[in-house]
Write a protein that holds these residues in place. Sequence first.
Motif, PDB file in Angstrom:
ATOM      1  N   ARG A   2       0.805  -1.221   0.000  1.00 55.44           N
ATOM      2  CA  ARG A   2       0.000   0.000   0.000  1.00 55.44           C
ATOM      3  C   ARG A   2       0.834   1.266   0.000  1.00 55.44           C
ATOM      4  N   ASN A   3       2.094   1.158   0.361  1.00 55.33           N
ATOM      5  CA  ASN A   3       2.954   2.336   0.468  1.00 55.33           C
ATOM      6  C   ASN A   3       4.237   2.127  -0.326  1.00 55.33           C
ATOM      7  N   TRP A   4       4.805   3.239  -0.740  1.00 56.07           N
ATOM      8  CA  TRP A   4       6.109   3.204  -1.383  1.00 56.07           C
ATOM      9  C   TRP A   4       7.162   3.047  -0.303  1.00 56.07           C
ATOM     10  N   ARG A   5       8.242   2.374  -0.627  1.00 55.79           N
ATOM     11  CA  ARG A   5       9.373   2.320   0.283  1.00 55.79           C
ATOM     12  C   ARG A   5      10.645   2.497  -0.527  1.00 55.79           C
ATOM     13  N   TYR A   6      11.634   3.037   0.109  1.00 62.15           N
ATOM     14  CA  TYR A   6      12.915   3.326  -0.526  1.00 62.15           C
ATOM     15  C   TYR A   6      13.749   2.056  -0.621  1.00 62.15           C
ATOM     16  N   GLU A   7      14.333   1.803  -1.807  1.00 63.17           N
ATOM     17  CA  GLU A   7      15.295   0.731  -1.981  1.00 63.17           C
ATOM     18  C   GLU A   7      16.504   1.298  -2.691  1.00 63.17           C
ATOM     19  N   ASP A   8      17.667   1.007  -2.192  1.00 63.04           N
ATOM     20  CA  ASP A   8      18.903   1.492  -2.794  1.00 63.04           C
ATOM     21  C   ASP A   8      19.406   0.465  -3.799  1.00 63.04           C
ATOM     22  N   ALA A   9      19.424   0.850  -5.076  1.00 64.37           N
ATOM     23  CA  ALA A   9      19.919  -0.044  -6.121  1.00 64.37           C
ATOM     24  C   ALA A   9      21.427   0.075  -6.276  1.00 64.37           C
ATOM     25  N   GLY A  10      22.029   1.024  -5.578  1.00 67.58           N
ATOM     26  CA  GLY A  10      23.453   1.246  -5.731  1.00 67.58           C
ATOM     27  C   GLY A  10      23.788   2.120  -6.925  1.00 67.58           C
ATOM     28  N   ALA A  11      22.785   2.763  -7.481  1.00 66.70           N
ATOM     29  CA  ALA A  11      23.012   3.641  -8.634  1.00 66.70           C
ATOM     30  C   ALA A  11      23.716   4.903  -8.168  1.00 66.70           C
ATOM     31  N   LEU A  12      24.806   5.211  -8.810  1.00 65.13           N
ATOM     32  CA  LEU A  12      25.538   6.411  -8.458  1.00 65.13           C
ATOM     33  C   LEU A  12      24.960   7.639  -9.144  1.00 65.13           C
ATOM     34  N   SER A  13      24.204   7.408 -10.188  1.00 62.59           N
ATOM     35  CA  SER A  13      23.594   8.488 -10.959  1.00 62.59           C
ATOM     36  C   SER A  13      22.134   8.170 -11.195  1.00 62.59           C
ATOM     37  N   ARG A  14      21.502   8.997 -11.970  1.00 64.22           N
ATOM     38  CA  ARG A  14      20.067   8.938 -12.220  1.00 64.22           C
ATOM     39  C   ARG A  14      19.613   7.629 -12.860  1.00 64.22           C
ATOM     40  N   LEU A  15      18.423   7.173 -12.434  1.00 61.92           N
ATOM     41  CA  LEU A  15      17.701   6.099 -13.112  1.00 61.92           C
ATOM     42  C   LEU A  15      16.578   6.735 -13.911  1.00 61.92           C
ATOM     43  N   ASN A  16      16.403   6.323 -15.161  1.00 59.44           N
ATOM     44  CA  ASN A  16      15.422   6.949 -16.048  1.00 59.44           C
ATOM     45  C   ASN A  16      14.164   6.126 -16.275  1.00 59.44           C
ATOM     46  N   ALA A  17      14.227   4.823 -16.054  1.00 58.99           N
ATOM     47  CA  ALA A  17      13.077   3.977 -16.391  1.00 58.99           C
ATOM     48  C   ALA A  17      13.023   2.743 -15.514  1.00 58.99           C
ATOM     49  N   VAL A  18      11.805   2.283 -15.265  1.00 55.67           N
ATOM     50  CA  VAL A  18      11.554   1.017 -14.587  1.00 55.67           C
ATOM     51  C   VAL A  18      10.522   0.279 -15.419  1.00 55.67           C
ATOM     52  N   TRP A  19      10.694  -1.041 -15.561  1.00 51.56           N
ATOM     53  CA  TRP A  19       9.771  -1.849 -16.356  1.00 51.56           C
ATOM     54  C   TRP A  19       9.595  -3.202 -15.691  1.00 51.56           C
TER      55      TRP A  19
END
Length: 181
Positions: A2-19
Amino acid sequence: PRNWRYEDAGALSRLNAVWISPAGEIFAAGINRIFRRTDAGWVAENTELVEYFDVGGNADHVYAVGSDGAIRERRGTGWAGIHGVTAQDLHAVRMTSSAGYMVGTGGNIVRFDGTHWQVAYTRSNAVLWDIATVQTRDWRALAVGDNGLCLGLSVVEGAGWSTIRTPAPNALYRLAWGPGD
């Protein structure tokens, strides 16, 4: 959930898309990375020096597209490059079980014929931001871009792409389905 939660993908820069694939796998793409979500967290599957603008596919194929015409296809747990389609940025990839399209800078529309990707349409000096396959009386696919540009692929075999007038004076970045399609 029901809620969003933060997950760290280890990306050092921007993520542009999720699929999310038809099988439920989750992919994310951005600057120099393509990630896949596993039970243990996010795993970087590709770390080439490319800005990926989108990731998508169908049950049989997963592609990431990006700067300078970068096209990567997921093979196993790795990503192989597809070269020579276009040298300009590709902003979106959309596929159904039988058709696939990519769009980008230079007004390029790249089409998948079931085996290969090839440029199917070019509108010089245009920037296309998104494309969607549709099933309407008139159109098979719609693409949108800068300056309110909208293009439609006719259902009439051989008729090709046509400009569809819109009242939008600015860029159209995404297409989405609403109630009643």
